[in-house]
Scaffold this active site. Structure first.
Site, mmCIF file in Angstrom:
data_model
loop_
_atom_site.group_PDB
_atom_site.id
_atom_site.type_symbol
_atom_site.label_atom_id
_atom_site.label_comp_id
_atom_site.label_asym_id
_atom_site.label_seq_id
_atom_site.Cartn_x
_atom_site.Cartn_y
_atom_site.Cartn_z
ATOM 1 N N ARG A 238 0.957 -1.033 0.297
ATOM 2 C CA ARG A 238 0.025 -0.218 0.199
ATOM 3 C C ARG A 238 0.969 1.358 0.190
ATOM 4 O O ARG A 238 1.944 1.300 0.559
ATOM 5 C CB ARG A 238 -0.734 -0.057 1.278
ATOM 6 C CG ARG A 238 -2.034 -1.052 1.039
ATOM 7 C CD ARG A 238 -3.047 -0.420 0.411
ATOM 8 N NE ARG A 238 -4.202 -1.414 0.305
ATOM 9 C CZ ARG A 238 -4.505 -2.225 -0.641
ATOM 10 N NH1 ARG A 238 -3.599 -2.789 -1.393
ATOM 11 N NH2 ARG A 238 -5.700 -3.268 -0.227
ATOM 12 N N GLU A 267 -4.083 7.677 -4.749
ATOM 13 C CA GLU A 267 -4.346 7.001 -6.101
ATOM 14 C C GLU A 267 -5.380 7.655 -6.615
ATOM 15 O O GLU A 267 -6.478 7.655 -6.091
ATOM 16 C CB GLU A 267 -4.411 5.513 -5.840
ATOM 17 C CG GLU A 267 -3.071 4.880 -5.276
ATOM 18 C CD GLU A 267 -3.247 3.314 -5.098
ATOM 19 O OE1 GLU A 267 -4.512 2.723 -5.328
ATOM 20 O OE2 GLU A 267 -2.511 2.791 -4.590
ATOM 21 N N HIS A 286 -1.579 0.528 -9.729
ATOM 22 C CA HIS A 286 -2.193 -0.304 -8.770
ATOM 23 C C HIS A 286 -2.744 -1.489 -9.647
ATOM 24 O O HIS A 286 -4.041 -1.923 -9.468
ATOM 25 C CB HIS A 286 -3.224 0.427 -7.881
ATOM 26 C CG HIS A 286 -3.455 -0.565 -6.650
ATOM 27 N ND1 HIS A 286 -3.763 0.037 -5.543
ATOM 28 C CD2 HIS A 286 -3.573 -1.906 -6.334
ATOM 29 C CE1 HIS A 286 -4.080 -0.925 -4.655
ATOM 30 N NE2 HIS A 286 -3.803 -2.054 -4.985
HETATM 31 P P1 NDP Z 1 -0.910 -11.610 4.354
HETATM 32 O O1 NDP Z 1 -1.807 -11.274 5.458
HETATM 33 O O2 NDP Z 1 -0.503 -12.870 3.996
HETATM 34 O O3 NDP Z 1 0.673 -10.996 4.511
HETATM 35 C C1 NDP Z 1 0.722 -9.858 5.290
HETATM 36 C C2 NDP Z 1 2.170 -9.619 5.738
HETATM 37 O O4 NDP Z 1 2.448 -8.377 6.605
HETATM 38 C C3 NDP Z 1 2.427 -10.551 6.940
HETATM 39 O O5 NDP Z 1 3.590 -11.587 6.331
HETATM 40 C C4 NDP Z 1 2.941 -9.871 8.082
HETATM 41 O O6 NDP Z 1 3.897 -10.366 8.727
HETATM 42 C C5 NDP Z 1 3.172 -8.759 7.420
HETATM 43 N N1 NDP Z 1 3.108 -7.657 8.489
HETATM 44 C C6 NDP Z 1 2.048 -7.388 9.242
HETATM 45 N N2 NDP Z 1 2.438 -6.341 10.256
HETATM 46 C C7 NDP Z 1 3.932 -6.193 10.010
HETATM 47 C C8 NDP Z 1 5.003 -5.222 10.459
HETATM 48 N N3 NDP Z 1 4.678 -4.346 11.379
HETATM 49 N N4 NDP Z 1 6.030 -5.152 9.701
HETATM 50 C C9 NDP Z 1 6.234 -6.033 8.851
HETATM 51 N N5 NDP Z 1 5.543 -6.956 8.253
HETATM 52 C C10 NDP Z 1 4.338 -6.873 8.747
HETATM 53 O O7 NDP Z 1 -1.364 -10.841 3.128
HETATM 54 P P2 NDP Z 1 -0.947 -10.937 1.458
HETATM 55 O O8 NDP Z 1 0.259 -11.378 1.439
HETATM 56 O O9 NDP Z 1 -2.160 -11.626 1.063
HETATM 57 O O10 NDP Z 1 -1.277 -9.266 1.118
HETATM 58 C C11 NDP Z 1 -0.324 -8.206 1.591
HETATM 59 C C12 NDP Z 1 -0.740 -6.988 1.282
HETATM 60 O O11 NDP Z 1 -0.654 -6.962 -0.260
HETATM 61 C C13 NDP Z 1 -2.386 -6.884 1.264
HETATM 62 O O12 NDP Z 1 -2.401 -6.367 2.679
HETATM 63 C C14 NDP Z 1 -2.541 -5.531 0.067
HETATM 64 O O13 NDP Z 1 -2.410 -4.188 0.953
HETATM 65 C C15 NDP Z 1 -1.483 -5.755 -0.615
HETATM 66 N N6 NDP Z 1 -1.911 -6.282 -1.870
HETATM 67 C C16 NDP Z 1 -1.449 -5.492 -3.039
HETATM 68 C C17 NDP Z 1 -1.917 -5.692 -4.280
HETATM 69 C C18 NDP Z 1 -1.644 -4.728 -5.368
HETATM 70 O O14 NDP Z 1 -2.609 -4.780 -6.241
HETATM 71 N N7 NDP Z 1 -0.462 -4.036 -5.586
HETATM 72 C C19 NDP Z 1 -2.591 -7.134 -4.528
HETATM 73 C C20 NDP Z 1 -2.987 -7.701 -3.512
HETATM 74 C C21 NDP Z 1 -2.535 -7.194 -2.144
HETATM 75 P P3 NDP Z 1 3.628 -11.228 10.066
HETATM 76 O O15 NDP Z 1 2.783 -12.432 9.822
HETATM 77 O O16 NDP Z 1 5.025 -11.633 10.623
HETATM 78 O O17 NDP Z 1 2.984 -10.419 10.944
HETATM 79 C C1 DGY Z 2 -5.900 -6.074 -2.852
HETATM 80 O O1 DGY Z 2 -6.644 -7.224 -3.265
HETATM 81 O O2 DGY Z 2 -5.899 -5.714 -1.680
HETATM 82 C C2 DGY Z 2 -5.324 -5.276 -4.019
HETATM 83 O O3 DGY Z 2 -4.566 -3.957 -3.697
HETATM 84 C C3 DGY Z 2 -5.980 -5.185 -5.374
HETATM 85 O O4 DGY Z 2 -6.384 -6.554 -5.714
#
Ligand code: NDP
Ligand code: DGY
Length: 321
Positions: A238, A267, A286
């Site tokens: 994000r 955005e 995005h």
């Molecule tokens: P997950 O919940 O699987 O992963 C999120 C990660 O964030 C976890 O590994 C967690 O680590 C980490 N995290 C949380 N708090 C912290 C912190 N304080 N410091 C470091 N790491 C932290 O979610 P996804 O992988 O499915 O998705 C991740 C993000 O990607 C979404 O929340 C969204 O914002 C973004 N996204 C963007 C897209 C795009 O189009 N660009 C598409 C899809 C998603 P821990 O487990 O150790 O807490």
């Molecule tokens: C999400 O799912 O959070 C992405 O940002 C868009 O797919």
């Protein structure tokens, strides 16, 4: 039951809702965001709300919906646009779309990383504007993954999928940071390290964590000052995880080599934003999950989440608060 959908969504989702025959759907029938006043009007008395990451779902929206509201289904895995504490207090269930977009987003992240590090957008421009005069040994050189150290901030579903894809490029060390070490990191020989270590030792820093109060502004002046001058910074999580003024300074002063961003604040990023003046910054609109099939599956999942919330049954993907 009444349902409000805040935007046109892929027909796969609409079909599921119409075939279920359990709700009367009203839709903001546009590819553009619903104006706030229309959102507040649309949710009035709704039992279900299907929203996007660009809709701010706060107390005002929940109040406008009123006590009928049983479920909010978001067409995203990220849920930072929703006032989760307030939603929880009101007993409203939340559906989201984890897993189904992991591969598409990881793929896009790898594409962005390579495009940024190997300067593809610059090269394309040079070909078109006549800047390609001859083959030049020192021209348009970038950074390669082979033998490099990659640091992934947030080794969750997407972070791990990125790591899996990057390893075969010959990455030597895969570092990651987050709140806890992950046993599944062994598959990519991931080393759990403090954030400072990751930032200072990585040739590529990839941000794939969730946006939370702890990660907001995480990538700031102090963060960039610890990165190598040759390092590549990539963010597909994000925009608000990054302090963009500090990133601009780091890029324009040569503190870091280059950056690739799929997400920004705001955005869309205004076309006169300073980051867009920099050759060493690649900004995408995005599009992490934007493949036809992924968006169709996201729409199906969010429709099924919504129906389950309306009917009080198990959701395929319920956000557990
Ligand atoms: P997950 O919940 O699987 O992963 C999120 C990660 O964030 C976890 O590994 C967690 O680590 C980490 N995290 C949380 N708090 C912290 C912190 N304080 N410091 C470091 N790491 C932290 O979610 P996804 O992988 O499915 O998705 C991740 C993000 O990607 C979404 O929340 C969204 O914002 C973004 N996204 C963007 C897209 C795009 O189009 N660009 C598409 C899809 C998603 P821990 O487990 O150790 O807490
Ligand atoms: C999400 O799912 O959070 C992405 O940002 C868009 O797919």
């Amino acid at each position: 039951m009444k349902v409000f959908i805040t935007r046109r969504i892929p027909q796969e989702g609409m079909k599921i809702l119409s075939q279920a025959g359990v709700c009367k759907v009203s839709l903001w029938d546009s590819d553009e965001p619903v104006p706030r006043a229309e959102l507040l009007k649309g949710v009035e008395g709704a039992h279900g709300l299907l929203c996007l990451l660009s809709d701010k779902i706060d107390t005002e929206v929940l109040d406008a919906a009123g006590p009928n509201l049983k479920v909010i289904s978001t067409l995203s895995v990220g849920f930072d646009h929703m006032a989760i504490d307030e939603i929880k207090k009101r007993g409203v269930r939340v559906g989201y779309t984890p897993d189904v977009l992991t591969d598409a987003t990881a793929e896009l992240t790898v594409a962005l990383l390579l495009a940024t590090a190997r300067r593809l957008p610059e090269g394309v421009v040079e070909v078109k504007n006549g800047g390609w005069s001859t083959w030049k040994p020192l021209w348009l050189c970038g950074y390669g993954l082979s033998g490099s150290t990659v640091g992934v901030i947030g080794l969750g579903r997407i972070g791990m999928a990125i790591a899996r894809r990057l390893k075969p490029f010959g990455v030597k060390r895969l570092l990651y940071s987050g709140r806890t070490a992950k046993s599944y990191a062994a598959e990519v020989e991931g080393e759990y390290v403090p954030l400072d270590t990751l930032v200072s030792e990585s040739d590529f820093v990839v941000v794939s964590c969730a946006l939370t109060p702890e990660t907001q502004g995480l990538c700031n002046k102090d963060f960039f000052s610890k990165m190598k001058n040759t390092a590549v910074f990539i963010n597909t999580s994000r925009g608000a995880v990054v302090n963009q003024e500090d990133l601009y300074q780091a890029l324009s002063s040569g503190q870091i080599a280059c950056a690739g961003l799929d997400v920004t604040t705001p955005e869309p990023l205004p076309t006169d934003h300073p980051l867009l003046t920099l050759k060493n910054c690649v900004v995408l609109p995005h599009i992490g999950s934007a493949t036809y099939s992924t968006r169709g599956i996201m729409a199906e999942l969010s429709a099924n989440n919504l129906l389950a919330g309306l009917q009080g049954t198990d959701m395929p993907s319920e956000l557990k608060f």
